[in-house]
Design a protein around this motif. Structure first.
Motif, PDB file in Angstrom:
ATOM      1  N   ARG A   1       8.248  -1.716  67.112  1.00 24.48           N
ATOM      2  CA  ARG A   1       8.606  -3.029  67.633  1.00 24.48           C
ATOM      3  C   ARG A   1       7.685  -3.500  68.749  1.00 24.48           C
ATOM      4  N   CYS A   2       7.395  -4.786  68.702  1.00 21.87           N
ATOM      5  CA  CYS A   2       6.561  -5.403  69.732  1.00 21.87           C
ATOM      6  C   CYS A   2       7.080  -6.814  69.976  1.00 21.87           C
ATOM      7  N   ASN A   3       7.364  -7.125  71.209  1.00 21.46           N
ATOM      8  CA  ASN A   3       7.695  -8.480  71.612  1.00 21.46           C
ATOM      9  C   ASN A   3       6.659  -8.966  72.617  1.00 21.46           C
ATOM     10  N   TYR A   4       6.313 -10.217  72.512  1.00 19.22           N
ATOM     11  CA  TYR A   4       5.265 -10.737  73.380  1.00 19.22           C
ATOM     12  C   TYR A   4       5.802 -11.853  74.249  1.00 19.22           C
ATOM     13  N   SER A   5       5.058 -12.114  75.298  1.00 20.67           N
ATOM     14  CA  SER A   5       5.322 -13.263  76.154  1.00 20.67           C
ATOM     15  C   SER A   5       3.993 -13.951  76.414  1.00 20.67           C
ATOM     16  N   SER A   6       3.970 -15.243  76.117  1.00 19.57           N
ATOM     17  CA  SER A   6       2.740 -15.981  76.333  1.00 19.57           C
ATOM     18  C   SER A   6       3.075 -17.453  76.497  1.00 19.57           C
ATOM     19  N   SER A   7       2.419 -18.092  77.432  1.00 25.18           N
ATOM     20  CA  SER A   7       2.693 -19.501  77.688  1.00 25.18           C
ATOM     21  C   SER A   7       1.983 -20.413  76.696  1.00 25.18           C
ATOM     22  N   VAL A   8       1.034 -19.860  75.970  1.00 27.41           N
ATOM     23  CA  VAL A   8       0.303 -20.615  74.956  1.00 27.41           C
ATOM     24  C   VAL A   8       0.282 -19.773  73.679  1.00 27.41           C
ATOM     25  N   PRO A   9      -0.021 -20.401  72.538  1.00 25.78           N
ATOM     26  CA  PRO A   9      -0.039 -19.624  71.288  1.00 25.78           C
ATOM     27  C   PRO A   9      -0.956 -18.408  71.410  1.00 25.78           C
ATOM     28  N   PRO A  10      -0.433 -17.264  71.036  1.00 22.43           N
ATOM     29  CA  PRO A  10      -1.198 -16.020  71.251  1.00 22.43           C
ATOM     30  C   PRO A  10      -1.963 -15.561  70.020  1.00 22.43           C
ATOM     31  N   TYR A  11      -2.946 -14.709  70.272  1.00 25.95           N
ATOM     32  CA  TYR A  11      -3.473 -13.836  69.233  1.00 25.95           C
ATOM     33  C   TYR A  11      -2.804 -12.486  69.454  1.00 25.95           C
ATOM     34  N   LEU A  12      -2.396 -11.830  68.390  1.00 24.59           N
ATOM     35  CA  LEU A  12      -1.697 -10.558  68.507  1.00 24.59           C
ATOM     36  C   LEU A  12      -2.389  -9.499  67.667  1.00 24.59           C
ATOM     37  N   PHE A  13      -2.379  -8.291  68.162  1.00 20.98           N
ATOM     38  CA  PHE A  13      -3.106  -7.197  67.524  1.00 20.98           C
ATOM     39  C   PHE A  13      -2.256  -5.930  67.545  1.00 20.98           C
ATOM     40  N   TRP A  14      -2.471  -5.107  66.549  1.00 23.22           N
ATOM     41  CA  TRP A  14      -2.004  -3.735  66.582  1.00 23.22           C
ATOM     42  C   TRP A  14      -3.218  -2.822  66.475  1.00 23.22           C
ATOM     43  N   TYR A  15      -3.270  -1.868  67.412  1.00 26.86           N
ATOM     44  CA  TYR A  15      -4.309  -0.846  67.393  1.00 26.86           C
ATOM     45  C   TYR A  15      -3.639   0.516  67.224  1.00 26.86           C
ATOM     46  N   VAL A  16      -4.377   1.440  66.618  1.00 28.22           N
ATOM     47  CA  VAL A  16      -3.900   2.801  66.460  1.00 28.22           C
ATOM     48  C   VAL A  16      -4.883   3.752  67.146  1.00 28.22           C
ATOM     49  N   GLN A  17      -4.323   4.772  67.768  1.00 26.84           N
ATOM     50  CA  GLN A  17      -5.148   5.781  68.442  1.00 26.84           C
ATOM     51  C   GLN A  17      -4.746   7.143  67.920  1.00 26.84           C
ATOM     52  N   TYR A  18      -5.613   7.749  67.138  1.00 33.17           N
ATOM     53  CA  TYR A  18      -5.371   9.109  66.677  1.00 33.17           C
ATOM     54  C   TYR A  18      -5.768  10.082  67.785  1.00 33.17           C
ATOM     55  N   PRO A  19      -5.225  11.275  67.766  1.00 29.16           N
ATOM     56  CA  PRO A  19      -5.516  12.232  68.848  1.00 29.16           C
ATOM     57  C   PRO A  19      -7.010  12.389  69.105  1.00 29.16           C
ATOM     58  N   ASN A  20      -7.360  12.273  70.370  1.00 27.65           N
ATOM     59  CA  ASN A  20      -8.741  12.458  70.820  1.00 27.65           C
ATOM     60  C   ASN A  20      -9.722  11.469  70.202  1.00 27.65           C
ATOM     61  N   GLN A  21      -9.209  10.311  69.818  1.00 28.73           N
ATOM     62  CA  GLN A  21     -10.093   9.286  69.273  1.00 28.73           C
ATOM     63  C   GLN A  21      -9.889   7.974  70.027  1.00 28.73           C
ATOM     64  N   GLY A  22     -10.723   7.017  69.698  1.00 27.30           N
ATOM     65  CA  GLY A  22     -10.627   5.712  70.331  1.00 27.30           C
ATOM     66  C   GLY A  22      -9.592   4.833  69.660  1.00 27.30           C
ATOM     67  N   LEU A  23      -9.614   3.572  70.008  1.00 29.93           N
ATOM     68  CA  LEU A  23      -8.670   2.600  69.473  1.00 29.93           C
ATOM     69  C   LEU A  23      -9.252   1.949  68.231  1.00 29.93           C
ATOM     70  N   GLN A  24      -8.463   1.957  67.163  1.00 34.31           N
ATOM     71  CA  GLN A  24      -8.897   1.355  65.901  1.00 34.31           C
ATOM     72  C   GLN A  24      -7.980   0.183  65.575  1.00 34.31           C
ATOM     73  N   LEU A  25      -8.575  -0.944  65.226  1.00 39.04           N
ATOM     74  CA  LEU A  25      -7.785  -2.116  64.885  1.00 39.04           C
ATOM     75  C   LEU A  25      -7.081  -1.909  63.550  1.00 39.04           C
ATOM     76  N   LEU A  26      -5.758  -2.099  63.571  1.00 37.00           N
ATOM     77  CA  LEU A  26      -4.958  -2.027  62.342  1.00 37.00           C
ATOM     78  C   LEU A  26      -4.867  -3.393  61.679  1.00 37.00           C
ATOM     79  N   LEU A  27      -4.513  -4.392  62.488  1.00 31.97           N
ATOM     80  CA  LEU A  27      -4.369  -5.742  61.969  1.00 31.97           C
ATOM     81  C   LEU A  27      -4.325  -6.724  63.132  1.00 31.97           C
TER      82      LEU A  27
END
Lengths: 114, 113
Positions: free
Chosen positions: A22-48
């Motif tokens: 679950r993710c809820n956002y707060s933004s005063s203007v229309p947002p861009y939203l992202f999900w990133y995944v981080q596998y152990p000992n790795q960087g952030l990878q864009l999911l969508l």
């Protein structure tokens, strides 16, 4: 200012079961939203990402998320969990005009039970 | 597939020492970023860089921090006098244009002792 709240710092699901993060956002203007995944000992990878086009966004590895303005939500789902999905998942928001920075949630650690 | 690369993967430094973290963004990208993640906490924005200047910075990015793009490929983060609380994973990221998604490197784990 924008922010995101991720409910549940730890989520455990059985292999083959539905994944819902679950993710809820707060933004005063229309947002861009992202999900990133981080596998152990790795960087952030864009999911969508959601960038004001289709409200149902499909990403990599079978994940998808639906933007619901009325609920200010952007929950991440996957119909059937796989062991390889075990990772930390971060929701992030960015204002879509004149602001480059991403604001991240605190993350949800997903554990898959065999 | 193009990727953001960061070196070193892990750096240990003594308190008060200067440290430089290095990043090679994706070659045609125009926007560059540094984020950090203190152990157990959320990923936090530090700074964004475009057209050879800082375009935005957070309150964390004080005078002890600086960024530079010394040549056409590298993007560096310098911490002048490290403190114990600077221990964190530092992520470099780049994007093609302002509204595009950011691609992150693997991170540099900085440990200040």
């Amino acid at each position: 200012a924008q922010s995101v709240t991720q409910l549940g710092s730890h989520v455990s699901v059985s292999e083959g079961a539905l994944v819902l993060l679950r993710c809820n956002y707060s933004s005063s203007v229309p947002p861009y939203l992202f999900w990133y995944v981080q596998y152990p000992n790795q960087g952030l990878q864009l999911l969508l990402k959601y960038t004001s086009a289709a409200t149902l966004v499909k990403g990599i590895n079978g994940f998808e998320a639906e933007f619901k303005k009325s609920e200010t939500s952007f929950h991440l789902t996957k119909p059937s969990a796989h062991m390889s999905d075990a990772a930390e998942y971060f929701c992030a928001v960015r204002i879509n005009f004149g602001n480059e920075k991403l604001t991240f949630g605190t993350g949800t650690r997903l554990t898959i039970i065999p | 597939e193009p990727e953001v690369t960061q070196t070193p993967s892990h750096q240990v430094t003594q308190m008060g020492q200067e440290v430089i973290l290095r990043c090679v963004p994706i070659s045609n990208h125009l926007y560059f970023y540094w984020y950090r993640q203190i152990l157990g906490q959320k990923v936090e924005f530090l700074v964004s860089f475009y057209n050879n200047e800082i375009s935005e910075k957070s309150e964390i990015f004080d005078d002890q921090f600086s960024v530079e793009r010394p040549d056409g490929s590298n993007f560096t983060l310098k911490i002048r006098s490290t403190k114990l609380e600077d221990s964190a994973m530092y992520f470099c990221a780049s994007s093609l244009f302002r509204a595009a998604e950011a691609f992150f490197g693997q991170g540099t784990r900085l440990t200040v002792v």
